[in-house]
Design an enzyme around this catalytic site. Sequence first.
Site, PDB file in Angstrom:
ATOM      1  CB  CYS A  99      -0.711   3.071   3.898  1.00  0.00           C
ATOM      2  SG  CYS A  99      -1.951   2.072   4.747  1.00  0.00           S
TER       3      CYS A  99
ATOM      4  CG  ASP B 166      -7.921   7.022   2.725  1.00  0.00           C
ATOM      5  OD1 ASP B 166      -8.393   5.905   2.988  1.00  0.00           O
ATOM      6  OD2 ASP B 166      -6.706   7.287   2.761  1.00  0.00           O
TER       7      ASP B 166
ATOM      8  CG  HIS C 295      -5.843   4.105   1.493  1.00  0.00           C
ATOM      9  ND1 HIS C 295      -5.380   4.897   2.515  1.00  0.00           N
ATOM     10  CD2 HIS C 295      -5.076   2.978   1.526  1.00  0.00           C
ATOM     11  CE1 HIS C 295      -4.389   4.285   3.143  1.00  0.00           C
ATOM     12  NE2 HIS C 295      -4.181   3.118   2.557  1.00  0.00           N
TER      13      HIS C 295
END
Length: 376
Positions: free
Chosen positions: A166, A321, A350
Amino acid sequence: MRQSKHTNRKVVEEMATSYIKEWEKLLEAMPTEYKQSAGRFKRALDIITEEAEPEVGLSPKEVIWKKNKAKLYCYIPKQEKLHKTPILLVYALINKPYILDLTPGNSLVEYLVDRGFDVYLLDWGTPGLEDQDMKLDDYILDYIPRAFKKVLRHSGATDLSVLGYCMGGTMTSIFASLHDDLPIRNLIFMTSPFDFTETGLYGTFLDERYFNLDKVVDTLGNVPPDMIDFGNKMLKPITNFYGPYVSLVDRSENQRFVESWKLMQKWVGDGIPFPGAAYRQWIRDFYQENKLIKGELEIRGRKVDLSNIKVSVLNIAASRDHIAMPDQVKALMDAISSKDKEFKLLQTGHVSVVFGPKAVKETYPSIGNWLEKRSK
């Protein structure tokens, strides 16, 4: 008076008993499918209100370095390591990094350790109000390089791999661009955004015409985790606000699902504040002005040039995502100079890219197999 109170209580108890019996009779008269639905609903309520939170981050580890709130963990191997090249995991400044080691059998950390890798994790810790002036510059130029060098000394290795998840991957790319003199062997990015040209609903939420960034930071100091979590959930409000509880009621009799549900809800609800100065940079320089991919980003006066990255790169995106959309992730591939680079699009989201059945079957082996071929 005492007799009256006793009589009133007795009347209330009798009424309550009568109502319970009537309710039980009503349930008995219900069709089987209604009884099952009522049972699932009651089970879901028990899970939410009575059951203990699950334990997380159970892979054995030791702290080998600290700076302010941050800790550097070394995971203790169960067997002799098979690869000399260690791997350093770098997480985002949002939530807690135990998503990478959520539970035995569903842990990227455990998987890599079991494949014979020397695994380290940089945990940023929980910032307090005294940390509101911490900038991305501090994390990228002071914390990551020192953790990197500590891993080298602790492991005795001559180079190492870095995996950023991330926002942690975005920060890692900047660190690598500014430290091409360090012995970085491999870089792995997992659902990390690099191009902020199109950010979906985030772009609308954070449009500088409507979102007064400076007022938010000046007022709050650190941005509360609930505010960040609310923004993330608003990307798909029905799915994110109600979906988990509808799923729990539907599948409350499936103990395996319940355990996974509890683990995920614990992590989602375990947010940490975002240091104000870093948040200001993250929103303005990335979401509002898209400086990284344009080559305009400066960190402590140093221009960030992604083309300085020449090492082997694995760049993973998730097709579902909505936080780091595939095009945001893929943009890195044209910006770096690496000859050995691979973009991999997995059919996950995600978070499910790192936790859940698909993570275990696809993400973990994708990382392990790629890394094994490129490690000593």
